[in-house]
Design a protein around this motif. Structure first.
Motif, PDB file in Angstrom:
ATOM      1  N   ASP A 113      62.657  49.676 -27.438  1.00 47.56           N
ATOM      2  CA  ASP A 113      62.271  50.974 -26.510  1.00 47.56           C
ATOM      3  C   ASP A 113      61.423  50.838 -25.329  1.00 47.56           C
ATOM      4  N   GLY A 114      61.415  51.307 -24.327  1.00 51.97           N
ATOM      5  CA  GLY A 114      60.838  51.501 -23.572  1.00 51.97           C
ATOM      6  C   GLY A 114      60.988  50.392 -22.191  1.00 51.97           C
ATOM      7  N   PRO A 115      60.748  50.258 -21.077  1.00 47.94           N
ATOM      8  CA  PRO A 115      60.543  48.483 -20.309  1.00 47.94           C
ATOM      9  C   PRO A 115      59.999  47.832 -20.851  1.00 47.94           C
ATOM     10  N   LEU A 116      59.594  46.609 -19.938  1.00 48.32           N
ATOM     11  CA  LEU A 116      58.601  45.990 -20.562  1.00 48.32           C
ATOM     12  C   LEU A 116      57.679  45.458 -18.751  1.00 48.32           C
ATOM     13  N   GLN A 117      56.910  45.570 -18.738  1.00 50.30           N
ATOM     14  CA  GLN A 117      56.185  45.178 -17.609  1.00 50.30           C
ATOM     15  C   GLN A 117      55.239  43.146 -17.684  1.00 50.30           C
ATOM     16  N   ALA A 118      55.557  42.989 -16.497  1.00 52.29           N
ATOM     17  CA  ALA A 118      55.640  42.008 -16.355  1.00 52.29           C
ATOM     18  C   ALA A 118      55.354  41.236 -17.695  1.00 52.29           C
ATOM     19  N   PRO A 119      56.599  40.981 -17.964  1.00 50.67           N
ATOM     20  CA  PRO A 119      56.907  40.004 -19.388  1.00 50.67           C
ATOM     21  C   PRO A 119      56.600  38.408 -19.817  1.00 50.67           C
ATOM     22  N   VAL A 120      56.126  37.681 -20.506  1.00 47.00           N
ATOM     23  CA  VAL A 120      55.804  37.179 -21.403  1.00 47.00           C
ATOM     24  C   VAL A 120      57.323  36.118 -22.186  1.00 47.00           C
ATOM     25  N   GLU A 121      58.139  35.040 -21.115  1.00 40.07           N
ATOM     26  CA  GLU A 121      59.149  34.212 -21.297  1.00 40.07           C
ATOM     27  C   GLU A 121      59.225  33.427 -21.951  1.00 40.07           C
ATOM     28  N   SER A 122      60.286  32.861 -22.884  1.00 42.48           N
ATOM     29  CA  SER A 122      60.123  32.291 -24.280  1.00 42.48           C
ATOM     30  C   SER A 122      61.474  31.830 -24.036  1.00 42.48           C
ATOM     31  N   THR A 123      61.853  30.354 -23.696  1.00 39.12           N
ATOM     32  CA  THR A 123      63.192  30.082 -23.668  1.00 39.12           C
ATOM     33  C   THR A 123      63.609  29.563 -25.000  1.00 39.12           C
ATOM     34  N   ILE A 124      65.276  29.860 -25.315  1.00 38.13           N
ATOM     35  CA  ILE A 124      64.972  29.503 -26.252  1.00 38.13           C
ATOM     36  C   ILE A 124      66.507  28.700 -26.400  1.00 38.13           C
ATOM     37  N   ASP A 125      66.733  27.156 -26.891  1.00 38.54           N
ATOM     38  CA  ASP A 125      68.031  26.489 -26.658  1.00 38.54           C
ATOM     39  C   ASP A 125      69.245  26.700 -28.199  1.00 38.54           C
ATOM     40  N   VAL A 126      70.217  27.190 -27.506  1.00 36.85           N
ATOM     41  CA  VAL A 126      71.262  27.301 -28.612  1.00 36.85           C
ATOM     42  C   VAL A 126      72.489  27.058 -27.979  1.00 36.85           C
ATOM     43  N   PRO A 127      73.607  26.247 -29.125  1.00 41.78           N
ATOM     44  CA  PRO A 127      74.140  25.477 -28.826  1.00 41.78           C
ATOM     45  C   PRO A 127      75.425  25.472 -27.419  1.00 41.78           C
ATOM     46  N   ASN A 128      75.570  24.796 -27.025  1.00 40.71           N
ATOM     47  CA  ASN A 128      76.261  25.083 -25.588  1.00 40.71           C
ATOM     48  C   ASN A 128      76.058  26.477 -24.347  1.00 40.71           C
ATOM     49  N   GLY A 129      74.674  26.865 -24.472  1.00 41.78           N
ATOM     50  CA  GLY A 129      73.796  27.858 -23.810  1.00 41.78           C
ATOM     51  C   GLY A 129      72.587  28.039 -24.283  1.00 41.78           C
ATOM     52  N   LYS A 130      71.655  28.684 -23.251  1.00 39.23           N
ATOM     53  CA  LYS A 130      70.667  29.081 -23.425  1.00 39.23           C
ATOM     54  C   LYS A 130      70.333  31.197 -23.634  1.00 39.23           C
ATOM     55  N   TRP A 131      69.437  30.819 -24.663  1.00 37.79           N
ATOM     56  CA  TRP A 131      69.041  32.563 -24.600  1.00 37.79           C
ATOM     57  C   TRP A 131      66.887  32.495 -24.148  1.00 37.79           C
ATOM     58  N   LYS A 132      66.926  33.996 -24.486  1.00 40.33           N
ATOM     59  CA  LYS A 132      65.501  33.607 -23.375  1.00 40.33           C
ATOM     60  C   LYS A 132      64.930  35.144 -24.448  1.00 40.33           C
ATOM     61  N   LEU A 133      63.663  34.967 -24.440  1.00 40.44           N
ATOM     62  CA  LEU A 133      63.268  36.150 -25.340  1.00 40.44           C
ATOM     63  C   LEU A 133      62.001  36.772 -24.258  1.00 40.44           C
ATOM     64  N   ALA A 134      61.744  37.866 -23.898  1.00 45.34           N
ATOM     65  CA  ALA A 134      60.510  38.347 -23.181  1.00 45.34           C
ATOM     66  C   ALA A 134      59.949  39.530 -23.957  1.00 45.34           C
ATOM     67  N   VAL A 135      58.525  39.356 -23.823  1.00 42.72           N
ATOM     68  CA  VAL A 135      57.307  39.820 -24.764  1.00 42.72           C
ATOM     69  C   VAL A 135      56.626  40.488 -23.829  1.00 42.72           C
ATOM     70  N   ALA A 136      56.457  41.502 -24.091  1.00 45.58           N
ATOM     71  CA  ALA A 136      54.875  42.516 -23.426  1.00 45.58           C
ATOM     72  C   ALA A 136      54.498  43.850 -23.952  1.00 45.58           C
ATOM     73  N   PRO A 137      53.616  43.771 -23.732  1.00 47.34           N
ATOM     74  CA  PRO A 137      52.581  45.170 -24.271  1.00 47.34           C
ATOM     75  C   PRO A 137      53.481  46.335 -24.221  1.00 47.34           C
ATOM     76  N   LYS A 138      54.351  47.278 -25.433  1.00 49.60           N
ATOM     77  CA  LYS A 138      54.562  48.424 -24.837  1.00 49.60           C
ATOM     78  C   LYS A 138      54.451  49.010 -24.369  1.00 49.60           C
ATOM     79  N   HIS A 139      52.953  49.327 -23.900  1.00 47.37           N
ATOM     80  CA  HIS A 139      51.761  50.197 -23.098  1.00 47.37           C
ATOM     81  C   HIS A 139      51.379  49.644 -21.817  1.00 47.37           C
TER      82      HIS A 139
END
Length: 568
Positions: free
Chosen positions: A219-245
């Motif tokens: 829940d809630g928007p992410l401000q200037a999140p830190v991103e980490s790439t996840i390699d999956v078969p035939n594609g890429k996923w990305k996880l963005a994380v930032a403090p809730k507040h």
């Protein structure tokens, strides 16, 4: 400072210190922000790695199923095999077989019935991805998307090719791993990010549109999140994380700037005073000196008060020592009176016992013809009671002597002493078969006479309670336990119930009837008193009809605590 004067110098110093302090606070804040982002980045990398590992582990089940199909051409008892694979690989909601591209087998079937009969190669939404999996012969991860059976999930498909019998291969169909997105997120522990007061968004690169699509998010928007790439078969996923507040500034940052301004102002003011009125410094020195002298006077007063308090404590200690000496003298007098009383009672009891014994003997000898069998039995019981009373009196006197006589400490050869006691016991019962085992070289510091009495009681008990054994065994030894030396006397006699062990060392306490085994019930009480006088302790372990072991330690008085025991 001649041109600008004291005010100009103070203003210049204020500007210099304010600029340097503000720059320092800014650098500290930047470093804190960098550290905060680095910590969140580590959280994101850990969560991404966990998700990537979970996806890889779950998809590995498809390779195992494909290998079985290539070898056997079919899978028997698919439900049992699929259940075991789901348990081992984890993160899997169902495993599916689609021979020829048509889904025919699903485990578990409950909740997935709508997918049965679905033709992947004819579905316009799934056909492209299915054909890509056939062409690449690599596992393909499709989705997440809406499932036919309901819910959102990701599908891992592996095209299976089996031998065609003429040296080539033919397309058999698909092995499918279905992972529901909520369960995959739970298994990957992404929810722990929210517990750490962080928000996240999981996106994937759509292979058809080339755009990033949101898969799951908190829940809630992410401000200037830190991103980490996840390699999956035939594609890429990305996880963005930032403090809730959001990235919070330090709550002390305004205070730090205010502090810098205050310190700069103080320094500037001090410079102004130093430049304008050098005499103020001397005046402050005088004031500080006066304060110091006042503090010294207060300290001297406190020292005097403390000395008075120490004198009072010494007086109280002296009074306490006198009272302790008085109480000790009173206790010693009470002990002497008690000892004298014991001797007096024992002496007074012996006289009527002698009269009873004499009169019973006169009755038995001079009036034997006038006494019938019942009377003679009564006389025998009287004589037995007299003997038992004498034994109790002797035992009481022995206990009194054990507490009265001073200890004569020396090095005692316990092994030799036990061998002498064993020989005496063996001579007293030549018809018994008793095996004595005595460890060599066991010695200890203590009173030789008292230790012999204690060992005689312990071995006498072992001798007495093994008389029903055809092959009796009595053992003496020592061992190191918890940094102290523990001696023991062990037998294979009748033993006793450990529920009554607290009565074992009480005076005149017996765990066996007087008609079964003779004795006054004072022996173990005497042993305990001897051991305690040597600063040790004694305890026992036993089972009914399985023997008993008596353990004891010695820490003889007279040996300084710092002096090591040579026999330990």
């Amino acid at each position: 400072m001649r041109n600008g004067g004291p005010i100009g110098g103070a203003v210049l110093l204020f500007a210099v210190f304010l600029g340097a302090g503000a720059f320092f606070v800014h650098q500290v804040e930047q470093g804190r922000r960098h550290e905060q982002r680095r910590n969140v980045a580590q959280l994101a990398m850990g969560a991404a790695h966990s998700l990537e590992h979970q996806i890889s582990s779950s998809l590995s089940a498809s390779y195992a199923l494909a290998a079985i199909l290539r070898q056997a051409g079919t899978i028997r008892d698919f439900d049992a095999l699929a259940a075991e694979m789901i348990r081992i690989y984890g993160g899997i909601n169902s495993l599916q077989l689609a021979p020829g591209g048509v889904i025919t087998t699903i485990y578990p079937l409950a909740g997935n019935e709508k997918a049965i009969g679905h033709n992947l190669l004819q579905d316009p939404l799934r056909r492209t991805e299915a054909l890509r999996a056939v062409e690449s012969r690599q596992i393909a991860l499709a989705g997440p998307f809406e499932l036919r059976q309901g819910g959102v999930g990701a599908i891992g498909r592996l095209a299976v090719f089996v031998p065609d019998g003429v040296g080539g291969e033919r397309f058999w169909g698909f092995v499918t791993v279905m992972m529901r997105l909520p369960d995959l997120i739970t298994a990957s522990n992404l929810e722990s990010l929210e517990k750490g007061d962080c928000g996240y968004e999981l996106t994937r690169l759509n292979p058809d549109t080339g755009r990033w699509e949101s898969i799951a998010r908190s829940d809630g928007p992410l401000q200037a999140p830190v991103e980490s790439t996840i390699d999956v078969p035939n594609g890429k996923w990305k996880l963005a994380v930032a403090p809730k507040h959001g990235w919070q500034n330090s709550p002390f940052s305004p205070l730090n700037y205010l502090l810098v301004g205050g310190i700069s102002g103080i320094l500037a003011f001090l410079a102004y005073l130093m430049l304008r009125q050098p005499g103020m410094l001397r005046q402050k020195v005088l004031l500080r000196t006066a304060d110091l002298e006042e503090a010294n006077r207060q300290l001297e007063a406190e020292i005097r008060e403390r000395r008075l308090a120490e004198d009072k404590v010494r007086c109280l200690n002296a009074n306490l020592e006198r009272r302790v000496a008085q109480r000790t003298a009173q206790l010693e007098g009470s002990n002497r009176e008690l000892e004298s009383f014991s001797y007096s009672v024992s002496h007074d009891l012996r006289a009527p016992l002698r009269h009873m014994e004499s009169f019973s003997r006169i009755l038995a000898e001079d009036h034997a013809e006038q006494i019938d069998e019942g009377g003679r039995q009564c006389l025998e019981r009287i004589e037995a009671g007299i003997r038992r009373m004498k034994l109790h009196i002797d035992s009481l006197l022995q206990l009194a002597r054990l507490a009265r006589d001073p200890l004569r400490i020396s090095t005692v050869d316990l092994s030799g002493m036990v061998r002498e006691i064993s020989a005496e016991l063996a001579a007293s019962g030549p018809g018994r078969r008793v095996s004595f085992t005595v460890a060599d070289g066991i010695a200890a510091k203590g009173d030789a006479d008292l230790l012999r009495i204690g060992l005689e009681h312990l071995f006498g008990n072992a001798w007495k309670f093994t008389e029903t054994r055809s092959e009796a065994r009595i053992e003496f030894g020592a061992s190191e336990t918890g940094g102290r030396r523990v001696f023991f006397v062990r037998d294979n006699g009748v033993g006793f119930d450990m529920r009554y062990a607290d009565r074992l060392f009480g005076a005149f306490e017996r765990l066996h009837g007087a008609d079964e085994y003779e004795g006054a019930g004072i022996g173990l009480a005497a042993v305990q008193r001897i051991i305690r006088r040597h600063g040790g302790e004694i305890w026992a372990e036993a089972k009914v009809d399985a023997g008993a072991t008596f353990f004891f330690t010695l820490n003889s008085p007279g040996r300084p605590e710092s002096e090591p025991d040579p026999h330990r």
